[in-house]
Motif scaffolding. Structure first.
Motif, PDB file in Angstrom:
ATOM      1  N   CYS A  38       0.855  -1.179   0.000  1.00  0.00           N
ATOM      2  CA  CYS A  38       0.000   0.000   0.000  1.00  0.00           C
ATOM      3  C   CYS A  38       0.903   1.244   0.000  1.00  0.00           C
ATOM      4  N   ASP A  40       1.460   3.350   2.124  1.00  0.00           N
ATOM      5  CA  ASP A  40       2.152   3.536   3.389  1.00  0.00           C
ATOM      6  C   ASP A  40       3.057   2.360   3.750  1.00  0.00           C
ATOM      7  N   CYS A  42       2.308  -1.111   3.875  1.00  0.00           N
ATOM      8  CA  CYS A  42       1.788  -2.405   4.349  1.00  0.00           C
ATOM      9  C   CYS A  42       1.846  -3.411   3.199  1.00  0.00           C
ATOM     10  N   CYS A  98      -6.032   0.343   1.288  1.00  0.00           N
ATOM     11  CA  CYS A  98      -5.304  -0.684   2.009  1.00  0.00           C
ATOM     12  C   CYS A  98      -6.234  -1.272   3.071  1.00  0.00           C
ATOM     13  N   CYS A 101      -4.295  -0.329   6.850  1.00  0.00           N
ATOM     14  CA  CYS A 101      -4.198   1.022   7.411  1.00  0.00           C
ATOM     15  C   CYS A 101      -5.203   1.987   6.798  1.00  0.00           C
TER      16      CYS A 101
HETATM   17 ZN   LIG Z   1      -1.522   0.229   4.497  1.00  0.00          ZN
END
Ligand SMILES: [Zn+2]
Ligand SMILES: [Zn+2]
Length: 159
Positions: A38, A40, A42, A98, A101
């Protein structure tokens, strides 16, 4: 296109069944993603849900009044999905997130299938690198998408 089961889950069938990696004389090379992240960082790979022999990519989706999660095949050109919750509608666009998150999956360019359709991008490295990513359309049933590098997609789109 898709077929709803009794419990409302949608299976989108493969038009052409893909033989898994055990078949060594496969005539065409296909990309299979084994890492995907993702925005961020993940991991989106879901080892609990395999599609056609490979762990899929778990993604959360949302559109007006509907949300859920699906697992997308990690094989290039394979649009099989496992719907974990919610429902997809053919020809309808979903925003993608995602499942861990909640970060929104980035949109790269417009898809030609509909005025508001987007090609979304999922990075193959924890830090999103547009040159090392896959893209696909966020409209259910649209077959636009590619596992080649996104830089190539941008170049093609500008031709
Ligand atoms: Zn994420
Ligand atoms: Zn499309």
């Amino acid at each position: 296109m898709g077929k709803f089961n009794k419990d409302g889950r949608l299976m989108i069938p493969l038009t052409k069944r893909i033989k898994t990696a055990s078949k060594k004389d496969e005539d065409k090379v296909r990309y299979v993603v084994n890492k995907a992240y993702c925005p961020d960082g993940c991991s989106l790979i879901d080892t609990e849900h395999e599609i056609n022999g490979f762990p899929g990519l778990r993604i959360k989706f949302q559109r007006k009044g509907v949300e859920g999660e699906f697992v997308l095949s990690a094989i290039e050109g394979d649009f099989d999905k496992i719907i974990l919750s919610g429902s997809l509608a053919n020809g309808k666009k979903d925003d993608l997130f995602c499942p861990h998150c909640g970060a929104m999956i980035k949109k790269l360019i417009n898809c030609s299938c509909k005025p508001d359709a987007d090609m979304v991008v999922i990075g193959l490295t924890p830090h999103l690198d547009f040159n090392n990513a896959i893209t696909f359309c966020n409209v259910t049933g649209c077959k636009n998408g590619t596992f080649v590098k996104s830089g190539d997609v941008i170049r093609h789109a500008r031709l």
